[in-house]
Structures are given as structure tokens and as C-alpha cells.
Design an enzyme around this catalytic site. Sequence first.
Site, PDB file in Angstrom:
ATOM      1  N   HIS A 262       0.604  -1.234  -0.190  1.00  0.00           N
ATOM      2  CA  HIS A 262      -0.193   0.140  -0.244  1.00  0.00           C
ATOM      3  C   HIS A 262       1.302   0.702   0.174  1.00  0.00           C
ATOM      4  CE1 HIS A 262      -3.589   2.260   1.228  1.00  0.00           C
ATOM      5  NE2 HIS A 262      -3.767   2.484   1.753  1.00  0.00           N
ATOM      6  N   HIS A 301      -2.120  -1.739  -9.384  1.00  0.00           N
ATOM      7  CA  HIS A 301      -3.549  -1.996  -9.019  1.00  0.00           C
ATOM      8  C   HIS A 301      -4.466  -2.761  -8.749  1.00  0.00           C
ATOM      9  CE1 HIS A 301      -5.249   1.404  -7.052  1.00  0.00           C
ATOM     10  NE2 HIS A 301      -4.727   2.345  -6.702  1.00  0.00           N
ATOM     11  N   ASP A 357       2.552   5.514  -7.094  1.00  0.00           N
ATOM     12  CA  ASP A 357       4.088   5.681  -5.551  1.00  0.00           C
ATOM     13  C   ASP A 357       5.269   5.581  -7.116  1.00  0.00           C
ATOM     14  OD1 ASP A 357       2.879   5.686  -3.687  1.00  0.00           O
ATOM     15  OD2 ASP A 357       2.282   3.641  -3.520  1.00  0.00           O
TER      16      ASP A 357
HETATM   17  N1  ACO Z   1       4.870  -6.430 -10.627  1.00  0.00           N
HETATM   18  C1  ACO Z   1       5.228  -7.937 -11.291  1.00  0.00           C
HETATM   19  N2  ACO Z   1       3.629  -8.418 -11.250  1.00  0.00           N
HETATM   20  C2  ACO Z   1       1.772  -8.039 -10.293  1.00  0.00           C
HETATM   21  C3  ACO Z   1       2.337  -6.448  -9.909  1.00  0.00           C
HETATM   22  C4  ACO Z   1       3.558  -5.758 -10.202  1.00  0.00           C
HETATM   23  N3  ACO Z   1       4.255  -4.849  -9.151  1.00  0.00           N
HETATM   24  N4  ACO Z   1       1.248  -6.416  -9.347  1.00  0.00           N
HETATM   25  C5  ACO Z   1       0.474  -7.617  -9.772  1.00  0.00           C
HETATM   26  N5  ACO Z   1       1.387  -8.717 -10.377  1.00  0.00           N
HETATM   27  C6  ACO Z   1       0.215  -9.466 -10.870  1.00  0.00           C
HETATM   28  C7  ACO Z   1       0.826 -10.931 -10.010  1.00  0.00           C
HETATM   29  O1  ACO Z   1       1.367 -11.395  -9.659  1.00  0.00           O
HETATM   30  C8  ACO Z   1      -0.646 -11.617 -10.821  1.00  0.00           C
HETATM   31  O2  ACO Z   1       0.268 -11.952 -11.890  1.00  0.00           O
HETATM   32  P1  ACO Z   1      -1.459 -13.871 -11.932  1.00  0.00           P
HETATM   33  O3  ACO Z   1      -1.755 -13.561 -12.400  1.00  0.00           O
HETATM   34  O4  ACO Z   1       0.363 -14.198 -12.894  1.00  0.00           O
HETATM   35  O5  ACO Z   1      -0.768 -14.661 -10.271  1.00  0.00           O
HETATM   36  C9  ACO Z   1      -1.276 -10.575 -10.958  1.00  0.00           C
HETATM   37  O6  ACO Z   1      -0.149  -9.090 -11.633  1.00  0.00           O
HETATM   38  C10 ACO Z   1      -2.776  -9.705 -10.764  1.00  0.00           C
HETATM   39  O7  ACO Z   1      -1.643  -9.190  -9.341  1.00  0.00           O
HETATM   40  P2  ACO Z   1      -2.733  -9.374  -8.402  1.00  0.00           P
HETATM   41  O8  ACO Z   1      -1.850  -9.610  -6.453  1.00  0.00           O
HETATM   42  O9  ACO Z   1      -3.840  -9.894  -8.162  1.00  0.00           O
HETATM   43  O10 ACO Z   1      -3.044  -7.905  -8.303  1.00  0.00           O
HETATM   44  P3  ACO Z   1      -3.999  -7.405  -6.742  1.00  0.00           P
HETATM   45  O11 ACO Z   1      -4.985  -6.845  -7.003  1.00  0.00           O
HETATM   46  O12 ACO Z   1      -4.427  -7.987  -5.677  1.00  0.00           O
HETATM   47  O13 ACO Z   1      -2.438  -5.877  -6.325  1.00  0.00           O
HETATM   48  C11 ACO Z   1      -1.421  -4.747  -5.306  1.00  0.00           C
HETATM   49  C12 ACO Z   1      -2.493  -4.972  -6.164  1.00  0.00           C
HETATM   50  C13 ACO Z   1      -0.998  -5.100  -4.185  1.00  0.00           C
HETATM   51  C14 ACO Z   1      -0.724  -2.761  -5.745  1.00  0.00           C
HETATM   52  C15 ACO Z   1      -0.281  -5.634  -6.467  1.00  0.00           C
HETATM   53  O14 ACO Z   1      -0.169  -4.450  -8.664  1.00  0.00           O
HETATM   54  C16 ACO Z   1       1.459  -5.302  -6.168  1.00  0.00           C
HETATM   55  O15 ACO Z   1       1.561  -5.812  -5.194  1.00  0.00           O
HETATM   56  N6  ACO Z   1       2.235  -4.104  -6.678  1.00  0.00           N
HETATM   57  C17 ACO Z   1       3.033  -3.587  -6.228  1.00  0.00           C
HETATM   58  C18 ACO Z   1       2.963  -2.587  -4.983  1.00  0.00           C
HETATM   59  C19 ACO Z   1       3.083  -1.141  -5.382  1.00  0.00           C
HETATM   60  O16 ACO Z   1       3.020  -0.383  -6.265  1.00  0.00           O
HETATM   61  N7  ACO Z   1       1.620  -1.350  -4.634  1.00  0.00           N
HETATM   62  C20 ACO Z   1       1.044   0.440  -3.976  1.00  0.00           C
HETATM   63  C21 ACO Z   1      -0.716   0.583  -5.001  1.00  0.00           C
HETATM   64  S1  ACO Z   1      -1.023   2.071  -4.822  1.00  0.00           S
HETATM   65  C22 ACO Z   1      -0.970   2.367  -3.684  1.00  0.00           C
HETATM   66  O17 ACO Z   1      -1.270   1.249  -2.947  1.00  0.00           O
HETATM   67  C23 ACO Z   1      -1.398   3.911  -2.723  1.00  0.00           C
END
Ligand code: ACO
Length: 419
Positions: A262, A301, A357
Site C-alpha cells: 500500500h 493497482h 508511488d
Molecule cells: N509486479 C509484477 N507482477 C505484478 C505486480 C507487480 N507490481 N502487481 C501485480 N502483478 C501480477 C501478479 O503476480 C498477478 O499475476 P498472475 O495473474 O500471473 O498470478 C497479477 O499481476 C494480478 O496481481 P494481484 O496481486 O492479484 O493484484 P492485486 O489487485 O491483488 O494487487 C497491488 C494490487 C497490491 C497494488 C499489486 O499490483 C502490487 O503488489 N504492486 C506492487 C506494490 C505497489 O506498488 N503498491 C502500491 C499500490 S498504490 C497504493 O497503494 C497507494
Amino acid sequence: MTSLDARLGDVSAELPVTDGTIRATELKQFATDRGPLMTYDPGFANTAACRSSITFIDGDAGILEYRGYPIEQLAKESTFLETAYLLLGGQVPVGDELTAWVDDVNHHRLIHENVKDIIKSFRYDAHPMSKLMAAVASLMSFYPESRDISNADIRFQNTVRLLAKMPTIAAYAYRHSLGREYVQPVDDLGFVENFLAMMFKQQQRQFAADPRLVKAVEVLFILHADHEQNCSTTAVRTVASAGNDPYTSIGAGIGALFGPAHGGANEAVLKMLREINSVDNVPEFIEGVKNGKGRLMGFGHRVYKNYDPRARVIKAAADDVFEVTGVNPLLRIAVELEKIALEDEYFISRKLYPNVDFYSGLIYEALGLPPEMFTVMFAVPRTAGWLAQWEEQVSDPDQRIIRPQQIYTGARALDYIVG
Ligand code: ACO
């Protein structure tokens, strides 16, 4: 009105669809071997927990609006305090209303000496988010009347207090880690100017931040002010739903924001860029992410399946900041990462784009802040959104204590035998 025709076994029902949703409680009409039919939705990815008129997001189109105003216009035309007023009250403040609002917030910036002692009681190297969380939660005991959440005047007074004191607490948490004396807030400085002075003033008689930096921080604060039912806002609403004051509720929100998935992502992005170290290492890093070696921080996201509109505005603000501070050398790595990721099938097929971010940490670093402070810089403006959501939660007659169901998977009715 439309409805969903549902049938389970012998039972059929028309479930009314209102605003594109059905009430989960309607499903109780259907019996299963485990009791009434429920929904299973880890992460509440497809569950609306409230009705809200604060923030609108269209994740596919990359649209973000506060009270109907597009984020791009607010970032250009508004100040953080005007935006906070808009989020809280639903209207853009004008004339005397604006003057009274700004004065009101300005006059509540001081914190009790004992709150300073709470910050001082931490080790110098404690994470500033720990200090922030503890100090904010402690405010309830300084304003015990805040527990009366049935009184709208009391709610408003404590909303102003928390919004006003947040930068003071954040700045003191920072200065404590440097071993520097705290700087008192100054009445005639604006919200952001005063915050920067409390953070960075040293021996100067008067500290005057470069107006371009003030504007950039103002923009960052507006962009971070609210984002509907994200993880920390949900934490705030959950704690509020048990009948809690804003300090206790927002203390919980700060804890949620701290997580690297987050608000903690801005800190994680900088760590990642440092680890990558050079533009030449970017392709190898991307391959590693694709092969499951960690995530590309600052990408992806839950709601945006398009470019995060805040990231676009931040990119422009970064250029203004770098004009004053010089270009952050990590910027080249970030730009290359973005370029390669946006062309790569792995990221395209999963609709992963830069989020808010991805670039914000680079700006905070250019301002001279250590990575531990980045999430604090997020929490200060997000307080406006948390407070607006807290107010909406506690005054919504539809709301009840937040208490989800579970699907029990453990053992049952065992005999406890000692020895
Ligand atoms: N890098 C690589 N792969 C990713 C990323 C990433 N940053 N984010 C998602 N994926 C992939 C997952 O591995 C998954 O792949 P799969 O289908 O092959 O298993 C797919 O994309 C879907 O990912 P989920 O985890 O189901 O997506 P979710 O909506 O639950 O997560 C989140 C969203 C937590 C923001 C995620 O994208 C993440 O961890 N990003 C990196 C951390 C980040 O930048 N967080 C800030 C968010 S903005 C904020 O809170 C202010």
C-alpha cells in the site's frame, strides 16, 4: 428496476439490482449445507462495503475525481486545504468560508508537550511511521470528548484538530530521528510552507522554501488526499464502525498505509531502484520479476487497469522539482523500467501500469528526505480523505459494525484431554 434471476435447488428468487449491485443479505434466502448462501470475496475485490459520494474512480479509463472534480484540475487550480475542505464538506470553499477554514486549521497546529514526549520516547532510529501511529492514536486521550461521535460539532472540531496537527507530528517524528530540536508552527505560513519549515528549518531566522517546491508538494498532497475504499481507508472505516473517534480510527489507517503493498510502496520503489543500480541492469531485473523474483514496486493497482492518473501528474511535478534540486540520478533507471515494462507482454496482459508511488519517492528524495519518511509524506495528506470517510461512515444510517463472515475450514468438536 432490474433484478437477477437466481435459482439454487428448489428455491428461486429475483434479487433486485440497485446501482449495479445486489445486497449480499438477499442471498440468505437460499439455504446450503453450510447455512445461508454467502459470498466469498478475499480482499473484497468485488464487494461494495458502503455508499460514498467522496471519490469517484474509473479504473479502466484512468479517471479520478474528488466530489466530481477531476484530479488534474484540482492539482492545477486548487490548494491542499481547499481540496481537504472539498473532500470533507462536498463544496469548494470561497470567500470568508475559505478564510475561516484556513484560519481554523492554522490555529490548531500546536501539539501538547506530552505528545512531543511520546515521540521523544522512541529510539532515534525508530521508523517514523511507528512514531506517527503512536502519536496520532494518543491524541484521543488529550481530547477525550472526541469519543462522543454522535455530536456533529465535536466531530468537526476534532477533524480540524487532526488535519492541523498531522504535519506537526510528522515533522517532529522526522526531526527526532535527526536529533534536531522541534520547530514550532508559524501562523503566517501556509499549510505546506509551514510543514516544510517545520521539517527543514535550521539556523535561518526565517525559513522560506522555494515556491516551486511548495507548489510541487501541494500537488503531491492533493493527489494523495483520498482514494475511496483502499486498504487504509477500509481500516479507518472498520475501526470507526465500532464507534471510535477519529484519532483511534486513523491510527489504524496509518498502520494499514505502512504496508509495502500500500503506502509503503514509495519507500520500496526507492530501495528497488537502488538495488537495480544502473540502467544496464533493468532488462535483467524485469526478467527476474517475470520469473517470480519479487514485484516491480510502484506498478499495478487493484482498481486502475490503465495508467494511474496521479502518476501522470506526478511525473510533471517531478520535472519542476528537479529544476530546483537537480535531477535525481535514479530517475533514468525509473524511466527505463517504465519504458520496458509498458512494452512487455507480461505487464501488458496483466494491465500493470505505474501507480502513484512509482515517481513520488524520487521527488521526496530530491527534497532531501530519507525513504523512511516517504510513507509519512503520504499519510499527512491522506488524513483529509480518512477524515472525510470517517465522517461519512459514522453518519451513515445504513452502516453497521463491520464484521465479515468466514468459511470455517478447521477441526470441530474435539475432546480436550490433558496429559
Ligand atoms: N509486479 C509484477 N507482477 C505484478 C505486480 C507487480 N507490481 N502487481 C501485480 N502483478 C501480477 C501478479 O503476480 C498477478 O499475476 P498472475 O495473474 O500471473 O498470478 C497479477 O499481476 C494480478 O496481481 P494481484 O496481486 O492479484 O493484484 P492485486 O489487485 O491483488 O494487487 C497491488 C494490487 C497490491 C497494488 C499489486 O499490483 C502490487 O503488489 N504492486 C506492487 C506494490 C505497489 O506498488 N503498491 C502500491 C499500490 S498504490 C497504493 O497503494 C497507494
